[in-house]
Design an enzyme around this catalytic site. Structure first.
Site, PDB file in Angstrom:
ATOM      1  N   HIS A  16      42.560  44.834  48.747  1.00  9.15           N
ATOM      2  CA  HIS A  16      41.914  43.613  50.160  1.00  9.15           C
ATOM      3  C   HIS A  16      41.798  44.340  51.460  1.00  9.15           C
ATOM      4  O   HIS A  16      41.126  44.342  52.249  1.00  9.15           O
ATOM      5  CB  HIS A  16      42.140  42.873  50.666  1.00  9.15           C
ATOM      6  CG  HIS A  16      41.346  41.222  51.243  1.00  9.15           C
ATOM      7  ND1 HIS A  16      42.023  42.156  52.380  1.00  9.15           N
ATOM      8  CD2 HIS A  16      40.886  40.546  50.548  1.00  9.15           C
ATOM      9  CE1 HIS A  16      41.084  40.462  52.457  1.00  9.15           C
ATOM     10  NE2 HIS A  16      41.384  39.702  51.616  1.00  9.15           N
ATOM     11  N   GLU A  54      34.789  41.940  43.342  1.00  8.67           N
ATOM     12  CA  GLU A  54      33.975  42.215  44.809  1.00  8.67           C
ATOM     13  C   GLU A  54      33.811  43.789  45.656  1.00  8.67           C
ATOM     14  O   GLU A  54      35.453  44.057  45.386  1.00  8.67           O
ATOM     15  CB  GLU A  54      34.783  40.897  46.181  1.00  8.67           C
ATOM     16  CG  GLU A  54      33.787  40.908  47.605  1.00  8.67           C
ATOM     17  CD  GLU A  54      34.763  40.213  47.846  1.00  8.67           C
ATOM     18  OE1 GLU A  54      35.970  39.800  48.030  1.00  8.67           O
ATOM     19  OE2 GLU A  54      35.290  41.080  49.508  1.00  8.67           O
ATOM     20  N   ASP A 107      39.179  42.508  44.702  1.00  6.14           N
ATOM     21  CA  ASP A 107      38.425  43.020  45.796  1.00  6.14           C
ATOM     22  C   ASP A 107      38.621  45.136  45.023  1.00  6.14           C
ATOM     23  O   ASP A 107      39.606  45.340  45.190  1.00  6.14           O
ATOM     24  CB  ASP A 107      39.059  42.977  46.982  1.00  6.14           C
ATOM     25  CG  ASP A 107      39.311  41.688  47.401  1.00  6.14           C
ATOM     26  OD1 ASP A 107      38.209  41.102  47.442  1.00  6.14           O
ATOM     27  OD2 ASP A 107      40.573  41.444  47.488  1.00  6.14           O
ATOM     28  N   HIS A 124      41.785  33.661  41.615  1.00  2.00           N
ATOM     29  CA  HIS A 124      41.120  34.942  43.037  1.00  2.00           C
ATOM     30  C   HIS A 124      42.843  36.160  43.272  1.00  2.00           C
ATOM     31  O   HIS A 124      43.978  36.028  43.418  1.00  2.00           O
ATOM     32  CB  HIS A 124      41.591  34.090  44.638  1.00  2.00           C
ATOM     33  CG  HIS A 124      41.370  34.704  45.990  1.00  2.00           C
ATOM     34  ND1 HIS A 124      41.592  34.340  46.917  1.00  2.00           N
ATOM     35  CD2 HIS A 124      39.954  35.274  45.920  1.00  2.00           C
ATOM     36  CE1 HIS A 124      41.702  34.807  47.844  1.00  2.00           C
ATOM     37  NE2 HIS A 124      40.328  35.248  47.451  1.00  2.00           N
ATOM     38  N   GLU A 127      38.834  37.361  40.323  1.00  2.00           N
ATOM     39  CA  GLU A 127      37.724  38.137  41.433  1.00  2.00           C
ATOM     40  C   GLU A 127      39.064  38.591  41.608  1.00  2.00           C
ATOM     41  O   GLU A 127      40.349  38.815  41.569  1.00  2.00           O
ATOM     42  CB  GLU A 127      37.263  36.813  41.924  1.00  2.00           C
ATOM     43  CG  GLU A 127      36.599  37.745  44.000  1.00  2.00           C
ATOM     44  CD  GLU A 127      37.985  38.181  44.318  1.00  2.00           C
ATOM     45  OE1 GLU A 127      37.215  38.202  45.701  1.00  2.00           O
ATOM     46  OE2 GLU A 127      39.093  37.788  44.402  1.00  2.00           O
TER      47      GLU A 127
HETATM   48  O1  G3P Z   1      35.247  36.440  46.120  1.00  2.00           O
HETATM   49  C1  G3P Z   1      35.883  35.824  47.028  1.00  2.00           C
HETATM   50  C2  G3P Z   1      37.131  36.178  48.004  1.00  2.00           C
HETATM   51  O2  G3P Z   1      38.143  37.253  47.690  1.00  2.00           O
HETATM   52  C3  G3P Z   1      36.075  36.767  49.827  1.00  2.00           C
HETATM   53  O3  G3P Z   1      37.469  36.784  50.566  1.00  2.00           O
HETATM   54  O4  G3P Z   1      39.015  37.723  52.232  1.00  2.00           O
HETATM   55  O5  G3P Z   1      39.573  36.680  49.873  1.00  2.00           O
HETATM   56  O6  G3P Z   1      38.173  39.128  49.898  1.00  2.00           O
HETATM   57  P1  G3P Z   1      38.921  37.802  50.764  1.00  2.00           P
HETATM   58 MG    MG Z   2      37.772  38.889  47.764  1.00  2.00          MG
END
Ligand code: G3P
Ligand code: MG
Length: 235
Positions: free
Chosen positions: A51, A113, A38, A9, A36
């Protein structure tokens, strides 16, 4: 299954500063097959990994990112804030293109994302599509909480729907967008939801699982985690 059971993450945010190349490299070191991160749009059309809406938490800058250009962001320190030893001081905010090349070189798949602010979803989706056309990259999946952005994304990459709470009309949205995966907030996801989604042939992923005790549902395809070392074997 499109993505494996463990997805780092924001790279590997428990062990290195999130959304940096150092974090992506850490995910690979910890055995993740995918990460993953952002994707955020800057006002000059650049796409960076970031993020938050403001620079404050993860860089040595302050204030909102909405009016910044790559020239403003490229010299920021995105690693000095992390941990206690300043071992990541000097790490920079990466462009999406750099992150794609990094993933490719490490053999990592990349869940991009789309982190949409305001009404910029279409622009961000277009910009990411253009970057994917020009950068040599490995496996990619595009996800977003913003269904409008996913709607206009025109690339070949599979799409994933992100939900904090699964709405009643999720399947209609999934059909319209031809979404292959659904990513649910682990705190609100239920076993019934997982089973119903799986029944439609789509894969289910939970975010963010950082402790084995959070893994209360079965039949999920994978989880997003800041700590792949703690979660190994739980999914
Ligand atoms: O993509 C899963 C997760 O990353 C979504 O929430 O706020 O961590 O970007 P966030
Ligand atoms: Mg995310």
């Amino acid at each position: 299954m499109i993505m494996p059971s463990l997805i780092g993450h924001r790279g590997c945010a428990g062990h290195a500063p999130e959304n940096t190349l150092a974090s992506i490299k850490m995910a690979a070191q910890m055995g993740c097959g995918w990460i993953e991160a952002d994707a955020s749009l800057l006002v000059d059309g650049s796409v960076i990994l970031f993020h938050d809406d403001t620079l404050d938490r993860c860089t040595n800058g302050v204030g909102p990112i909405e009016n910044l250009t790559w020239a403003d962001v490229r010299l920021l320190d995105a690693g000095a804030w992390w941990g206690t030893g300043r071992q990541y001081a000097g790490v920079h905010v990466p462009l999406l293109s750099e992150a794609l090349m990094c993933c490719k070189s490490l053999g990592l798949g990349f869940n991009i994302e789309l982190k949409v602010r305001g009404d910029e979803g279409e622009k961000l989706a277009f910009a990411v599509g253009e970057i994917l056309k020009t950068v040599d990259h490995g496996p990619v999946l595009i996800s977003s909480f913003d269904m409008g952005a996913l709607q206009v994304f025109a690339g070949d990459a599979p799409k994933g729907l992100l939900y904090d709470i699964l709405p009643d009309d999720w399947e209609k949205t999934a059909q319209n967008l031809d979404a292959k995966t659904v990513h649910l907030w682990a705190e609100k996801a239920t076993q019934d939801q997982v089973d119903v989604i799986k029944h439609t042939g789509r894969a289910v992923y939970l975010f963010t699982i950082n402790d084995k005790s959070q893994m209360k549902l079965h039949n999920v395809d994978g989880v997003f985690t800041d700590f792949p070392d703690r979660i190994a074997g739980a999914v």
